[in-house]
Design an enzyme around this catalytic site. Structure first.
Site, PDB file in Angstrom:
ATOM      1  N   THR A 134       0.826  -1.209   0.000  1.00  0.00           N
ATOM      2  CA  THR A 134       0.000   0.000   0.000  1.00  0.00           C
ATOM      3  C   THR A 134       0.856   1.253   0.000  1.00  0.00           C
ATOM      4  O   THR A 134       2.011   1.225   0.456  1.00  0.00           O
ATOM      5  CB  THR A 134      -0.889  -0.018   1.267  1.00  0.00           C
ATOM      6  OG1 THR A 134      -1.512   1.246   1.420  1.00  0.00           O
ATOM      7  CG2 THR A 134      -0.075  -0.284   2.535  1.00  0.00           C
ATOM      8  N   ASP A 135       0.253   2.371  -0.440  1.00  0.00           N
ATOM      9  CA  ASP A 135       0.976   3.646  -0.370  1.00  0.00           C
ATOM     10  C   ASP A 135       1.116   4.142   1.071  1.00  0.00           C
ATOM     11  O   ASP A 135       1.911   5.034   1.355  1.00  0.00           O
ATOM     12  CB  ASP A 135       0.286   4.716  -1.237  1.00  0.00           C
ATOM     13  CG  ASP A 135      -1.161   4.988  -0.859  1.00  0.00           C
ATOM     14  OD1 ASP A 135      -1.675   4.363   0.091  1.00  0.00           O
ATOM     15  OD2 ASP A 135      -1.793   5.849  -1.512  1.00  0.00           O
ATOM     16  N   GLU A 136       0.334   3.560   1.995  1.00  0.00           N
ATOM     17  CA  GLU A 136       0.348   4.066   3.378  1.00  0.00           C
ATOM     18  C   GLU A 136       1.695   3.848   4.063  1.00  0.00           C
ATOM     19  O   GLU A 136       1.985   4.491   5.072  1.00  0.00           O
ATOM     20  CB  GLU A 136      -0.762   3.410   4.203  1.00  0.00           C
ATOM     21  CG  GLU A 136      -2.133   3.687   3.626  1.00  0.00           C
ATOM     22  CD  GLU A 136      -3.278   3.505   4.606  1.00  0.00           C
ATOM     23  OE1 GLU A 136      -3.026   3.400   5.819  1.00  0.00           O
ATOM     24  OE2 GLU A 136      -4.419   3.466   4.150  1.00  0.00           O
ATOM     25  N   TYR A 183      -1.665  -0.597  11.024  1.00  0.00           N
ATOM     26  CA  TYR A 183      -1.833  -1.266   9.722  1.00  0.00           C
ATOM     27  C   TYR A 183      -0.640  -0.993   8.819  1.00  0.00           C
ATOM     28  O   TYR A 183      -0.010  -1.918   8.301  1.00  0.00           O
ATOM     29  CB  TYR A 183      -3.140  -0.791   9.050  1.00  0.00           C
ATOM     30  CG  TYR A 183      -3.191  -1.088   7.567  1.00  0.00           C
ATOM     31  CD1 TYR A 183      -3.281  -2.399   7.105  1.00  0.00           C
ATOM     32  CD2 TYR A 183      -3.127  -0.058   6.608  1.00  0.00           C
ATOM     33  CE1 TYR A 183      -3.309  -2.678   5.733  1.00  0.00           C
ATOM     34  CE2 TYR A 183      -3.159  -0.328   5.251  1.00  0.00           C
ATOM     35  CZ  TYR A 183      -3.249  -1.641   4.818  1.00  0.00           C
ATOM     36  OH  TYR A 183      -3.275  -1.915   3.475  1.00  0.00           O
ATOM     37  N   LYS A 187       2.294  -3.479   7.274  1.00  0.00           N
ATOM     38  CA  LYS A 187       2.539  -3.662   5.834  1.00  0.00           C
ATOM     39  C   LYS A 187       3.996  -3.292   5.509  1.00  0.00           C
ATOM     40  O   LYS A 187       4.654  -3.959   4.706  1.00  0.00           O
ATOM     41  CB  LYS A 187       1.582  -2.800   5.003  1.00  0.00           C
ATOM     42  CG  LYS A 187       0.127  -3.235   5.024  1.00  0.00           C
ATOM     43  CD  LYS A 187      -0.143  -4.596   4.396  1.00  0.00           C
ATOM     44  CE  LYS A 187       0.033  -4.621   2.908  1.00  0.00           C
ATOM     45  NZ  LYS A 187      -0.386  -5.939   2.328  1.00  0.00           N
TER      46      LYS A 187
HETATM   47  P1  NAD Z   1      -9.776  -7.224   2.165  1.00  0.00           P
HETATM   48  O1  NAD Z   1      -9.781  -6.969   3.624  1.00  0.00           O
HETATM   49  O2  NAD Z   1     -11.002  -6.904   1.378  1.00  0.00           O
HETATM   50  O3  NAD Z   1      -9.437  -8.757   1.884  1.00  0.00           O
HETATM   51  C1  NAD Z   1      -8.420  -9.433   2.589  1.00  0.00           C
HETATM   52  C2  NAD Z   1      -8.570 -10.922   2.303  1.00  0.00           C
HETATM   53  O4  NAD Z   1      -7.505 -11.602   2.974  1.00  0.00           O
HETATM   54  C3  NAD Z   1      -9.882 -11.523   2.807  1.00  0.00           C
HETATM   55  O5  NAD Z   1     -10.437 -12.367   1.832  1.00  0.00           O
HETATM   56  C4  NAD Z   1      -9.458 -12.309   4.034  1.00  0.00           C
HETATM   57  O6  NAD Z   1     -10.294 -13.437   4.303  1.00  0.00           O
HETATM   58  C5  NAD Z   1      -8.044 -12.725   3.663  1.00  0.00           C
HETATM   59  N1  NAD Z   1      -7.218 -12.988   4.851  1.00  0.00           N
HETATM   60  C6  NAD Z   1      -7.054 -12.197   5.936  1.00  0.00           C
HETATM   61  N2  NAD Z   1      -6.251 -12.796   6.841  1.00  0.00           N
HETATM   62  C7  NAD Z   1      -5.877 -13.978   6.290  1.00  0.00           C
HETATM   63  C8  NAD Z   1      -5.037 -15.047   6.724  1.00  0.00           C
HETATM   64  N3  NAD Z   1      -4.438 -15.031   7.930  1.00  0.00           N
HETATM   65  N4  NAD Z   1      -4.859 -16.113   5.911  1.00  0.00           N
HETATM   66  C9  NAD Z   1      -5.480 -16.158   4.688  1.00  0.00           C
HETATM   67  N5  NAD Z   1      -6.302 -15.199   4.251  1.00  0.00           N
HETATM   68  C10 NAD Z   1      -6.496 -14.113   5.032  1.00  0.00           C
HETATM   69  O7  NAD Z   1      -8.498  -6.450   1.605  1.00  0.00           O
HETATM   70  P2  NAD Z   1      -8.308  -5.651   0.245  1.00  0.00           P
HETATM   71  O8  NAD Z   1      -8.791  -4.272   0.432  1.00  0.00           O
HETATM   72  O9  NAD Z   1      -8.791  -6.474  -0.880  1.00  0.00           O
HETATM   73  O10 NAD Z   1      -6.709  -5.581   0.197  1.00  0.00           O
HETATM   74  C11 NAD Z   1      -5.956  -6.651  -0.359  1.00  0.00           C
HETATM   75  C12 NAD Z   1      -4.482  -6.321  -0.274  1.00  0.00           C
HETATM   76  O11 NAD Z   1      -4.206  -5.118  -0.975  1.00  0.00           O
HETATM   77  C13 NAD Z   1      -3.973  -6.090   1.142  1.00  0.00           C
HETATM   78  O12 NAD Z   1      -2.698  -6.653   1.246  1.00  0.00           O
HETATM   79  C14 NAD Z   1      -3.922  -4.578   1.288  1.00  0.00           C
HETATM   80  O13 NAD Z   1      -2.931  -4.200   2.199  1.00  0.00           O
HETATM   81  C15 NAD Z   1      -3.565  -4.172  -0.132  1.00  0.00           C
HETATM   82  N6  NAD Z   1      -4.039  -2.839  -0.562  1.00  0.00           N
HETATM   83  C16 NAD Z   1      -5.349  -2.490  -0.416  1.00  0.00           C
HETATM   84  C17 NAD Z   1      -5.779  -1.253  -0.890  1.00  0.00           C
HETATM   85  C18 NAD Z   1      -7.227  -0.829  -0.782  1.00  0.00           C
HETATM   86  O14 NAD Z   1      -7.550   0.324  -1.100  1.00  0.00           O
HETATM   87  N7  NAD Z   1      -8.142  -1.689  -0.394  1.00  0.00           N
HETATM   88  C19 NAD Z   1      -4.861  -0.379  -1.490  1.00  0.00           C
HETATM   89  C20 NAD Z   1      -3.524  -0.780  -1.594  1.00  0.00           C
HETATM   90  C21 NAD Z   1      -3.130  -2.016  -1.135  1.00  0.00           C
HETATM   91  O1  DAU Z   2      -4.147   3.991   0.618  1.00  0.00           O
HETATM   92  C1  DAU Z   2      -4.373   2.625   0.510  1.00  0.00           C
HETATM   93  C2  DAU Z   2      -5.205   2.151   1.671  1.00  0.00           C
HETATM   94  O2  DAU Z   2      -6.540   2.622   1.444  1.00  0.00           O
HETATM   95  C3  DAU Z   2      -5.206   0.642   1.839  1.00  0.00           C
HETATM   96  O3  DAU Z   2      -3.907   0.212   2.133  1.00  0.00           O
HETATM   97  C4  DAU Z   2      -6.166   0.211   2.948  1.00  0.00           C
HETATM   98  O4  DAU Z   2      -6.227  -1.195   3.029  1.00  0.00           O
HETATM   99  C5  DAU Z   2      -7.542   0.755   2.626  1.00  0.00           C
HETATM  100  O5  DAU Z   2      -8.442   0.452   3.666  1.00  0.00           O
HETATM  101  C6  DAU Z   2      -7.483   2.277   2.424  1.00  0.00           C
HETATM  102  O6  DAU Z   2      -7.182   2.947   3.677  1.00  0.00           O
HETATM  103  P1  DAU Z   2      -7.947   4.283   4.132  1.00  0.00           P
HETATM  104  O7  DAU Z   2      -7.845   4.390   5.592  1.00  0.00           O
HETATM  105  O8  DAU Z   2      -7.513   5.444   3.318  1.00  0.00           O
HETATM  106  O9  DAU Z   2      -9.466   3.893   3.659  1.00  0.00           O
HETATM  107  P2  DAU Z   2     -10.878   4.102   4.379  1.00  0.00           P
HETATM  108  O10 DAU Z   2     -11.921   3.729   3.385  1.00  0.00           O
HETATM  109  O11 DAU Z   2     -10.939   3.460   5.721  1.00  0.00           O
HETATM  110  O12 DAU Z   2     -10.933   5.680   4.604  1.00  0.00           O
HETATM  111  C7  DAU Z   2     -10.801   6.596   3.525  1.00  0.00           C
HETATM  112  C8  DAU Z   2     -10.797   7.999   4.116  1.00  0.00           C
HETATM  113  O13 DAU Z   2     -12.114   8.275   4.632  1.00  0.00           O
HETATM  114  C9  DAU Z   2      -9.856   8.188   5.279  1.00  0.00           C
HETATM  115  O14 DAU Z   2      -9.298   9.482   5.225  1.00  0.00           O
HETATM  116  C10 DAU Z   2     -10.740   8.042   6.513  1.00  0.00           C
HETATM  117  C11 DAU Z   2     -12.075   8.559   6.039  1.00  0.00           C
HETATM  118  N1  DAU Z   2     -13.262   7.924   6.642  1.00  0.00           N
HETATM  119  C12 DAU Z   2     -13.359   6.571   6.604  1.00  0.00           C
HETATM  120  C13 DAU Z   2     -14.459   5.927   7.145  1.00  0.00           C
HETATM  121  C14 DAU Z   2     -14.543   4.408   7.124  1.00  0.00           C
HETATM  122  C15 DAU Z   2     -14.275   8.706   7.179  1.00  0.00           C
HETATM  123  O15 DAU Z   2     -14.213   9.952   7.182  1.00  0.00           O
HETATM  124  N2  DAU Z   2     -15.369   8.061   7.726  1.00  0.00           N
HETATM  125  C16 DAU Z   2     -15.490   6.701   7.733  1.00  0.00           C
HETATM  126  O16 DAU Z   2     -16.509   6.171   8.259  1.00  0.00           O
END
Ligand code: NAD
Ligand code: DAU
Length: 377
Positions: A134-136, A183, A187
């Site tokens: 992730t970019d975080e 988190y 990562k």
């Molecule tokens: P998600 O939470 O929707 O899905 C995570 C999946 O991993 C689920 O299916 C869960 O059952 C599985 N999982 C969790 N713990 C596990 C374990 N111990 N063993 C096997 N499976 C397990 O997550 P997502 O948003 O799809 O993110 C997927 C990946 O991409 C993550 O690594 C996250 O850090 C990265 N990522 C997410 C975002 C975003 O915006 N969602 C952005 C950048 C990177």
């Molecule tokens: O940048 C990549 C990341 O983006 C991924 O690595 C993470 O897995 C993914 O969850 C996401 O993280 P964020 O924390 O940015 O996403 P989230 O949807 O939780 O929140 C987006 C923004 O909105 C953040 O600034 C927090 C805010 N927020 C979020 C929720 C859930 C609110 O203001 N209210 C809310 O209820």
């Protein structure tokens, strides 16, 4: 490569990656390895679950013995690792689970892959361990004004296209890691282990760092699906702090396309940033989502703006994320396929047309669904 494990394939991004690979590469065996935590949902993959090149395996990535055996039994030559605990708010409440899954789980996969691949005559030849991050991990960017211009402003700083930006800096592949939440710390740690396995043992690894994804099948604890569902039910929309934080949004299918490109054509040991140069303040994205839902539900435009409720800010809330993905665009020719306006319309439409998917999750029914599916396998 023929036999590929995709971890976390029942989650949001993982399910899009599994779907793309299963449909695009009938000659590959695609194994979706997922523990099915609260975030894993096999209903995300109903359309491909009976394809001959697809197999689901319920497994915890921390189970070293089980994964080592899977590597041997299935002769795995490629791993695309997405499984993780992914929600920042949960990590603030329960950091241990994030360290266990994201750090120890990744290390367990790496060590099992190392032992299996090193036992083969060809060793690492033709193998690949691709870690999705992730970019975080880069921390937070400041909202700064170059030359006194009030943001948002257009810039050409990092791409050939003009785009809106809320500061003059971006996250580059060379940006120093500076994670703030449990988190992102977990990562970052897993990214370091992946690179260490390349540098120490010569494992063919790749790491990518992507910005915020949006699109179908995202678990409704994350901003966009949570708010769409709340607007549908006319429930309050909890905006953290002043809603001024900036995130850089990419349509999930474009992330999956980037993963495909990088898995096949990326250079070993390289890092690629993935993002669409698409920065939005939370409050602006929230208003766009409200207006889109209202339009599609036939409510007067802006009828639901009164649902906006400012609440206590997230602890350690990062101000701004902005990815520079020039390297990926220049070296591998990837670019986002959807404009944001189009993507958000598609996304809102999808959630409104798939109320059953949403209601099953929010009612807890999905847990029963996946247990019954798994029992039949
Ligand atoms: P998600 O939470 O929707 O899905 C995570 C999946 O991993 C689920 O299916 C869960 O059952 C599985 N999982 C969790 N713990 C596990 C374990 N111990 N063993 C096997 N499976 C397990 O997550 P997502 O948003 O799809 O993110 C997927 C990946 O991409 C993550 O690594 C996250 O850090 C990265 N990522 C997410 C975002 C975003 O915006 N969602 C952005 C950048 C990177
Ligand atoms: O940048 C990549 C990341 O983006 C991924 O690595 C993470 O897995 C993914 O969850 C996401 O993280 P964020 O924390 O940015 O996403 P989230 O949807 O939780 O929140 C987006 C923004 O909105 C953040 O600034 C927090 C805010 N927020 C979020 C929720 C859930 C609110 O203001 N209210 C809310 O209820």
């Amino acid at each position: 490569m023929r036999n590929i494990v995709i971890t976390g394939g029942a989650g949001f991004i993982g399910s899009h990656v599994v779907r793309l690979f299963v449909n695009k590469y009938p000659e590959y065996k695609i194994i979706n390895l997922d523990k099915l935590t609260y975030a894993g949902n096999l209903a995300n993959l109903k359309d491909i679950e009976n394809k001959p090149n697809y197999k689901f395996v319920k497994m915890d990535i921390c189970d070293f013995d089980a994964f080592f055996k899977l590597m041997q039994d299935e002769q795995i030559d490629g791993i695309i690792h997405l499984a993780a605990e992914s929600h920042v708010d949960r990590s603030i409440k329960d950091p241990f689970t994030f360290a266990r899954t994201n750090v120890m789980g990744t290390l367990s996969l790496l060590q099992a892959a190392k032992l299996y691949w090193e036992s083969l005559p060809e060793k690492y030849e033709g193998k690949r361990f691709y870690h999705i991050s992730t970019d975080e991990v880069y921390g937070a960017l400041e909202m700064t004004n170059p030359e006194g211009i009030e943001p948002p402003f257009t810039t050409t700083a990092s791409s050939s296209e003009h785009h809106l930006a809320y500061g003059k800096d971006f996250f580059y592949e060379t940006t120093k890691y500076n994670p703030h939440s449990p988190y992102s710390a977990s990562k970052a740690s897993s990214d370091h282990f992946v690179r260490a396995f390349h540098d120490t043992y010569g494992m063919p690894t790749i790491v990518t760092n992507c910005s915020n994804n949006y699109g179908p099948y995202q678990f409704p604890e994350k901003l966009i699906p949570l708010f769409i569902n709340n607007i549908r039910h006319r429930k309050p929309l909890p905006v953290y702090g002043k809603g001024e934080n900036v995130r850089d949004w990419l349509y999930v299918v474009d992330h999956a396309r980037a993963i495909d490109t990088i898995f096949h054509n990326g250079k070993i040991a390289e890092t690629y940033n993935i993002g669409g140069f698409n920065e939005w303040k939370n409050i602006d994205i929230i208003k766009t989502v409200i207006n889109t839902v209202d339009r599609l539900l036939g409510r007067p435009e802006g009828a639901d703006l009164d649902l906006i409720t400012y609440v206590t800010d997230r602890l350690g809330h990062d101000a701004r994320y902005a990815i520079d993905s020039t390297k990926l665009q220049r070296e591998l020719g990837w670019e986002p396929s959807l404009q944001f306006e189009e993507g958000i319309m598609e996304t809102v439409k999808w959630y409104l047309e798939n109320e059953v998917w949403m209601d099953n999750i929010t009612s807890g029914e999905y847990e029963k669904y996946y247990e019954s599916i798994y029992a039949n396998r």
